[in-house]
Design a protein around this motif. Structure first.
Motif, PDB file in Angstrom:
ATOM      1  N   TRP A  46       0.795  -1.231   0.000  1.00  0.00           N
ATOM      2  CA  TRP A  46       0.000   0.000   0.000  1.00  0.00           C
ATOM      3  C   TRP A  46       0.829   1.283   0.000  1.00  0.00           C
ATOM      4  O   TRP A  46       0.321   2.341  -0.380  1.00  0.00           O
ATOM      5  N   TRP A  47       2.067   1.218   0.467  1.00  0.00           N
ATOM      6  CA  TRP A  47       2.788   2.440   0.811  1.00  0.00           C
ATOM      7  C   TRP A  47       4.059   2.645  -0.008  1.00  0.00           C
ATOM      8  O   TRP A  47       4.828   1.719  -0.239  1.00  0.00           O
ATOM      9  N   ILE A  48       4.276   3.916  -0.376  1.00  0.00           N
ATOM     10  CA  ILE A  48       5.470   4.362  -1.108  1.00  0.00           C
ATOM     11  C   ILE A  48       6.148   5.454  -0.282  1.00  0.00           C
ATOM     12  O   ILE A  48       5.490   6.383   0.211  1.00  0.00           O
TER      13      ILE A  48
ATOM     14  N   LEU B 204       2.303  20.371  -4.593  1.00  0.00           N
ATOM     15  CA  LEU B 204       1.421  19.699  -5.555  1.00  0.00           C
ATOM     16  C   LEU B 204       0.560  18.682  -4.810  1.00  0.00           C
ATOM     17  O   LEU B 204       0.474  17.511  -5.169  1.00  0.00           O
ATOM     18  N   TYR B 205      -0.090  19.165  -3.764  1.00  0.00           N
ATOM     19  CA  TYR B 205      -0.822  18.286  -2.854  1.00  0.00           C
ATOM     20  C   TYR B 205      -2.220  17.985  -3.403  1.00  0.00           C
ATOM     21  O   TYR B 205      -3.242  18.390  -2.852  1.00  0.00           O
ATOM     22  N   VAL B 206      -2.251  17.290  -4.538  1.00  0.00           N
ATOM     23  CA  VAL B 206      -3.512  16.923  -5.191  1.00  0.00           C
ATOM     24  C   VAL B 206      -3.422  15.446  -5.568  1.00  0.00           C
ATOM     25  O   VAL B 206      -2.930  15.098  -6.644  1.00  0.00           O
ATOM     26  N   PRO B 207      -3.871  14.535  -4.701  1.00  0.00           N
ATOM     27  CA  PRO B 207      -3.714  13.106  -4.964  1.00  0.00           C
ATOM     28  C   PRO B 207      -4.251  12.656  -6.319  1.00  0.00           C
ATOM     29  O   PRO B 207      -3.647  11.791  -6.978  1.00  0.00           O
ATOM     30  N   SER B 208      -5.358  13.255  -6.773  1.00  0.00           N
ATOM     31  CA  SER B 208      -5.961  12.820  -8.041  1.00  0.00           C
ATOM     32  C   SER B 208      -5.093  13.145  -9.247  1.00  0.00           C
ATOM     33  O   SER B 208      -5.274  12.567 -10.324  1.00  0.00           O
ATOM     34  N   SER B 209      -4.132  14.065  -9.087  1.00  0.00           N
ATOM     35  CA  SER B 209      -3.245  14.432 -10.197  1.00  0.00           C
ATOM     36  C   SER B 209      -2.004  13.545 -10.260  1.00  0.00           C
ATOM     37  O   SER B 209      -1.231  13.634 -11.215  1.00  0.00           O
ATOM     38  N   TRP B 210      -1.831  12.714  -9.242  1.00  0.00           N
ATOM     39  CA  TRP B 210      -0.652  11.858  -9.178  1.00  0.00           C
ATOM     40  C   TRP B 210      -0.988  10.420  -9.543  1.00  0.00           C
ATOM     41  O   TRP B 210      -2.112   9.958  -9.344  1.00  0.00           O
ATOM     42  N   SER B 211      -0.011   9.725 -10.057  1.00  0.00           N
ATOM     43  CA  SER B 211      -0.121   8.278 -10.289  1.00  0.00           C
ATOM     44  C   SER B 211       1.241   7.657 -10.051  1.00  0.00           C
ATOM     45  O   SER B 211       2.267   8.340 -10.039  1.00  0.00           O
ATOM     46  N   VAL B 212       1.246   6.359  -9.859  1.00  0.00           N
ATOM     47  CA  VAL B 212       2.474   5.628  -9.571  1.00  0.00           C
ATOM     48  C   VAL B 212       2.668   4.549 -10.625  1.00  0.00           C
ATOM     49  O   VAL B 212       1.772   3.744 -10.883  1.00  0.00           O
ATOM     50  N   GLN B 213       3.845   4.542 -11.227  1.00  0.00           N
ATOM     51  CA  GLN B 213       4.215   3.510 -12.191  1.00  0.00           C
ATOM     52  C   GLN B 213       5.340   2.682 -11.592  1.00  0.00           C
ATOM     53  O   GLN B 213       6.308   3.224 -11.043  1.00  0.00           O
ATOM     54  N   VAL B 214       5.224   1.371 -11.683  1.00  0.00           N
ATOM     55  CA  VAL B 214       6.218   0.491 -11.086  1.00  0.00           C
ATOM     56  C   VAL B 214       6.296  -0.798 -11.893  1.00  0.00           C
ATOM     57  O   VAL B 214       5.336  -1.191 -12.558  1.00  0.00           O
TER      58      VAL B 214
ATOM     59  N   VAL C   1      -3.473   7.191  -6.635  1.00  0.00           N
ATOM     60  CA  VAL C   1      -3.024   7.600  -5.304  1.00  0.00           C
ATOM     61  C   VAL C   1      -4.235   7.969  -4.451  1.00  0.00           C
ATOM     62  O   VAL C   1      -5.097   8.738  -4.875  1.00  0.00           O
ATOM     63  N   GLU C   2      -4.280   7.423  -3.241  1.00  0.00           N
ATOM     64  CA  GLU C   2      -5.365   7.742  -2.324  1.00  0.00           C
ATOM     65  C   GLU C   2      -5.006   8.880  -1.379  1.00  0.00           C
ATOM     66  O   GLU C   2      -5.790   9.793  -1.160  1.00  0.00           O
TER      67      GLU C   2
ATOM     68  N   ILE D 156       3.156   8.004   0.361  1.00  0.00           N
ATOM     69  CA  ILE D 156       2.020   7.953  -0.562  1.00  0.00           C
ATOM     70  C   ILE D 156       1.298   6.637  -0.330  1.00  0.00           C
ATOM     71  O   ILE D 156       1.916   5.563  -0.326  1.00  0.00           O
ATOM     72  N   LYS D 157      -0.009   6.725  -0.089  1.00  0.00           N
ATOM     73  CA  LYS D 157      -0.820   5.520   0.051  1.00  0.00           C
ATOM     74  C   LYS D 157      -1.590   5.296  -1.240  1.00  0.00           C
ATOM     75  O   LYS D 157      -2.254   6.203  -1.746  1.00  0.00           O
ATOM     76  N   LEU D 158      -1.478   4.100  -1.773  1.00  0.00           N
ATOM     77  CA  LEU D 158      -2.143   3.765  -3.026  1.00  0.00           C
ATOM     78  C   LEU D 158      -3.621   3.468  -2.797  1.00  0.00           C
ATOM     79  O   LEU D 158      -4.038   3.067  -1.706  1.00  0.00           O
ATOM     80  N   ALA D 159      -4.417   3.657  -3.841  1.00  0.00           N
ATOM     81  CA  ALA D 159      -5.847   3.383  -3.757  1.00  0.00           C
ATOM     82  C   ALA D 159      -6.130   1.889  -3.719  1.00  0.00           C
ATOM     83  O   ALA D 159      -7.171   1.454  -3.206  1.00  0.00           O
ATOM     84  N   ALA D 160      -5.221   1.082  -4.252  1.00  0.00           N
ATOM     85  CA  ALA D 160      -5.348  -0.375  -4.244  1.00  0.00           C
ATOM     86  C   ALA D 160      -3.956  -0.964  -4.065  1.00  0.00           C
ATOM     87  O   ALA D 160      -2.964  -0.371  -4.504  1.00  0.00           O
ATOM     88  N   PRO D 161      -3.838  -2.121  -3.433  1.00  0.00           N
ATOM     89  CA  PRO D 161      -2.511  -2.676  -3.148  1.00  0.00           C
ATOM     90  C   PRO D 161      -1.811  -3.196  -4.390  1.00  0.00           C
ATOM     91  O   PRO D 161      -2.441  -3.660  -5.339  1.00  0.00           O
ATOM     92  N   LEU D 162      -0.492  -3.121  -4.356  1.00  0.00           N
ATOM     93  CA  LEU D 162       0.324  -3.690  -5.422  1.00  0.00           C
ATOM     94  C   LEU D 162       0.357  -5.216  -5.306  1.00  0.00           C
ATOM     95  O   LEU D 162       0.207  -5.770  -4.212  1.00  0.00           O
TER      96      LEU D 162
END
Length: 427
Positions: A217-219, A229-239, A254-255, A275-281
């Motif tokens: 869940w966590w980064i 840039l504290y706008v979670p909806s504008s961020w995404s995580v690629q891995v 991002v949640e 950063i807490k993800l909206a769904a687990p990796l």
């Protein structure tokens, strides 16, 4: 009779200097009092207020702070072997293996903010660091609720462990990587599975910073990446990829974004964020977590560690299409604070790594990414890329946020999220 209004002093003029001195003394006394209250010397300060409480009031099952933060961070894993300790009666105490049950391990991991539990074991007392060979406790039962574990009901103070052994704990399979094949001989371009915890933090679809996977869940990343840039909806995580063109079509949403409450943009103090993800990796070899170090774990100067990311390959350049990596030695804060290097601005919660001769360094776009060190075949997140002067310049090595300085903060955020689902900016 005609009168004229005049202004009069409330006291005779000759007493004015004495009164001013008295006011100054009172003002200083109040300021000192507030300073002591704010700093809570020898006490625990509630993050939700200026209230100070005695250490013995921590982890006693009573919510002394407004938001109950005195009942979090009551367990920790310490030293090179991950020895279990609990905070009770004002001290961190090492847990004896006496009366230990496997079920306690699962509860402990939850209170560290992990959603998983792997195993528990034991070691002879004399096999752990000397600092963990005193102040013992055993657990007879473990009462768990949705909010807090009441340690005072389950702990028994011990002068020594009857069994002669203490508990070690593992909550997550981390710091391992599958076998990989380098595609570029003699180069520094990463291969798939080589750095499976490395993530690309993307703002509105463009790579901006790096980060490290520590749980499904966590980064972990840098506060300066997300501060403005504290706008979670504008961020995404690629891995799970190496070249940007091979990035998965569906990035991870991002949640929550949590940056350290005491982050100082001017000095780069406390430059860490979660950063807490909206769904687990899903861990699959391409994606794997890196281990957090333990409390009190030491990484000596000169140890070779590794940096990675999609940052620029030269000062002022564009970010790289391919993830690169390099090996850099850890540098002591004493050397890094030398007047010819950073001249005293490096704090204990910062860590330097690199070559004073220059030539190898992180750069723009690498911020927040890992400084990874291998310890007994396990990779640990020793630091997160924070800042530097230029890129790879002489006497200007990279500066990283020292993970061991922020373990309390990281585990508290994870624990609060685990029990309540709500994330707060806590110390």
């Amino acid at each position: 009779i005609q009168s004229t209004s005049k202004c009069h002093l409330l006291v005779p003029l000759r007493f004015l200097p004495y009164i001013l001195v008295l006011l100054l003394v009172v003002t200083l006394a109040v300021a000192i009092g507030l300073g002591v209250q704010y700093n809570c010397i020898g006490k625990f300060r509630c993050g939700s207020s200026f209230k100070c409480i005695q250490p013995s009031a921590r982890c006693d099952g009573v919510y002394n702070c407004k938001d109950g933060e005195d009942e979090y961070r009551c367990v920790r894993l310490s030293g090179r072997n991950a020895v279990l300790q609990v905070f009770t009666t004002g001290f961190w105490r090492t847990v004896c293996s006496d009366d230990w049950k496997e079920a306690y391990g699962n509860a402990t991991c939850k209170h560290l903010g992990f959603s998983s539990y792997v195993s528990s074991g034991n070691l002879p007392v004399d096999a752990v660091e000397e600092e963990f060979q005193r102040y013992f406790v055993s657990l007879s039962h473990w009462l768990s609720s949705n909010r807090v574990t009441f340690l005072h009901n389950s702990t028994h103070i011990r002068e020594e462990c009857t069994s002669g052994k203490v508990i070690i704990l593992k909550c997550l399979v981390c710091g391992t990587r599958s076998r990989y094949s380098s595609r570029i001989v003699g180069g520094n371009a990463s291969a798939p599975k080589q750095w499976p915890w490395q993530v690309s933090l993307q703002f509105q679809g463009f790579h901006l910073c790096g980060g490290s996977v520590i749980t499904p869940w966590w980064i972990v990343t840098a506060a300066h990446c997300v501060y403005d840039l504290y706008v979670p909806s504008s961020w995404s995580v690629q891995v799970g990829f190496v070249t940007q063109q091979d990035a998965p079509v569906n990035p991870h949403s991002v949640e929550k974004i949590i940056y350290h409450r005491n982050y100082k943009p001017k000095t780069m103090g406390n430059d860490i964020a979660l950063i807490k993800l909206a769904a687990p990796l899903v861990f699959n070899g391409l994606i794997e977590p890196i281990c957090l170090p333990n409390f009190g774990e030491h990484f000596p100067a000169g140890k070779m560690c590794w940096i990675s990311g999609w940052g620029a390959t030269e000062e002022g350049g564009d970010t790289s299409e391919t993830m690169n990596y390099a090996s850099v030695p850890l540098i002591s804060n004493k050397i890094c604070n030398h007047r010819d290097v950073y001249g005293g601005i490096i704090t204990p919660s910062m860590l330097c790594a690199g070559f004073l001769r220059g030539g190898v360094d992180t750069c723009q776009g690498d911020s927040g990414g890992p400084l990874a060190c291998e310890v007994r075949s396990t990779w640990k997140l020793v630091g997160s890329t924070s800042f530097g002067v230029g890129c790879a310049e002489v006497n200007k090595p990279g500066v990283y946020s020292r993970t061991t300085s922020f373990l309390d903060w990281i585990h508290e955020q994870m624990e609060v999220g685990s029990f309540t689902g709500k994330i707060k900016l806590l110390y």
